[in-house]
Design a protein around this motif. Structure first.
Motif, short mmCIF file in Angstrom:
data_model
loop_
_atom_site.label_atom_id
_atom_site.label_comp_id
_atom_site.label_asym_id
_atom_site.label_seq_id
_atom_site.Cartn_x
_atom_site.Cartn_y
_atom_site.Cartn_z
N LEU A 49 -1.38 1.01 7.58
CA LEU A 49 -0.46 0.21 6.78
C LEU A 49 0.94 0.52 7.28
N GLN B 73 4.43 0.94 6.68
CA GLN B 73 5.30 1.10 5.52
C GLN B 73 6.68 0.52 5.81
N GLY C 114 -2.34 -6.64 -1.37
CA GLY C 114 -1.61 -5.53 -0.77
C GLY C 114 -1.27 -4.47 -1.77
N GLN D 102 2.09 -2.03 -3.70
CA GLN D 102 3.47 -1.70 -4.01
C GLN D 102 3.56 -0.23 -4.41
N TRP E 117 8.68 0.35 -1.69
CA TRP E 117 8.21 -0.57 -0.66
C TRP E 117 7.01 -1.36 -1.16
N GLU E 118 6.79 -2.49 -0.54
CA GLU E 118 5.60 -3.29 -0.80
C GLU E 118 5.15 -3.91 0.51
N ARG E 119 3.86 -4.05 0.65
CA ARG E 119 3.31 -4.65 1.86
C ARG E 119 2.18 -5.60 1.50
N GLN E 120 2.34 -6.87 1.93
CA GLN E 120 1.24 -7.81 1.82
C GLN E 120 0.34 -7.61 3.04
N THR E 121 -0.95 -7.59 2.79
CA THR E 121 -1.91 -7.25 3.83
C THR E 121 -3.03 -8.28 3.87
#
Length: 254
Positions: A42, A44, A197, A199, A212-216
Motif C-alpha cells: 500500500l 502511503q 481502501g 483511512q 492519509w487515505e488510499r483508494q485501492t
C-alpha cells in the motif's frame, strides 16, 4: 603372525546403474493470490510503501470486534424487506438522553454546543434525497456514529459529543487500544459505488485529523487492532471473476 581376510571386490553389473535416477521436481507454482502484486503493498505517500503480510485467521478472530453493526442488505430485494427504523429504535434504547428521534429528525445533544438536528428528506429527487440513521456511541473517541443514506449509496459520519462537529468517514471506525488513532476500511470491489481502501485518522481531544487515505483495487473489511500500530483485516479482491478474501496484517502507525 597375523592374518587378514579380504573378500572379493564389488563390481557393478554391466548395463546396471549403481545410482537410481532422481526425477526433477516441477517448479513450484505459487497460489494465484501471490501473483497479484498489488495486494501485497500500500503506497502511503510517494516514496513510502507499506508491506502487507498474510496473517492468521485464528489470531484475527480472537481480536475484539470494534463495533457490532447489522449486516447491510446485499440486494434491492433485501433492502426493501429490511426495517431500518426498527433497527434504529433498538439502538436508541441504549443511547441515553443525548440521542433522540422525533419523527423525521434525529437529535444529538453535545455537551458544549447547541443541539445537532439531522432531518430526513425522503424525496424522489436524487440530489436532495437523504436520511440519517443513528448507529452507535463511541466512548473511546467521544463521537456518535451516524449512517447517511443517499438516493444511491451513502457514507458514515462522526459527530463530536462535545462540539457537535461533523466528520465524514468511509466506514465505522476501528479505534486503537490507546485511543490515539482509528482506521476506517471499506470494501466495494464488486459494485464500486463507494471507495474501497483504507483511512488512518489521529485523535487529539475533539480534533480528528485525516493522516492519509488510499483508494485501492482491493477492499478492507472489519479492521481490528493487534496493538497500537498494527491492524489485521479481511482483504477482499476480485480475481477470476469472483470476490475472494484473505486475512492480512498491516502496520499503519510508524
Amino acid at each position: 603372525m597375523s592374518c587378514s581376510f579380504r573378500g572379493p571386490a564389488e563390481r557393478a553389473q554391466p548395463g546396471v546403474s549403481v545410482t537410481a535416477p532422481v526425477a526433477r521436481l516441477p517448479r513450484p507454482i505459487p497460489p494465484r493470490i501471490y501473483r497479484l502484486g498489488h495486494l501485497d503493498t500500500l503506497v502511503q505517500v510517494p516514496g513510502r510503501v507499506l508491506p502487507i503480510h498474510q496473517a492468521s485467521r485464528g489470531t484475527y478472530e480472537r481480536l475484539p470486534q470494534p463495533i457490532r453493526l447489522p449486516v447491510p442488505p446485499a440486494s434491492a430485494e433485501e433492502e426493501e424487506a429490511f426495517d431500518f427504523e426498527a433497527e434504529e429504535r433498538n439502538r436508541l434504547r441504549t443511547a441515553g438522553k443525548s440521542v433522540r428521534r422525533l419523527g423525521k429528525v434525529l437529535w444529538l445533544y453535545p455537551t458544549a454546543a447547541k443541539a445537532v438536528q439531522l432531518r430526513n428528506n425522503p424525496a424522489d429527487n436524487p440530489d436532495t434525497n437523504i436520511s440519517y440513521e443513528y448507529l452507535a456511541t463511541l466512548p473511546a473517541i467521544r463521537q456518535w456514529l451516524v449512517a447517511v443514506h443517499l438516493y444511491e449509496g451513502g457514507y458514515s459520519m462522526l459527530v463530536d459529543q462535545r462540539t457537535g462537529r461533523r466528520t465524514r468517514v468511509w466506514s465505522a471506525p476501528a479505534v486503537a487500544p490507546d485511543g490515539r488513532h482509528f482506521v476506517c476500511g471499506n470494501s466495494d470491489v464488486l459494485a464500486r459505488y463507494e471507495p474501497s481502501g483504507l483511512q488512518l485518522w489521529s485523535v487529539d481531544g475533539s480534533t480528528l485529523r485525516l493522516l492519509w487515505e488510499r483508494q485501492t483495487e482491493w477492499g478492507c473489511t472489519q479492521p481490528r487492532w493487534l496493538d497500537n500500530k498494527t491492524i489485521l483485516f479481511e482483504q477482499d479482491f476480485f480475481d477470476n471473476g469472483d470476490v475472494d478474501t484473505r486475512v492480512v496484517r498491516l502496520t499503519v502507525v510508524p
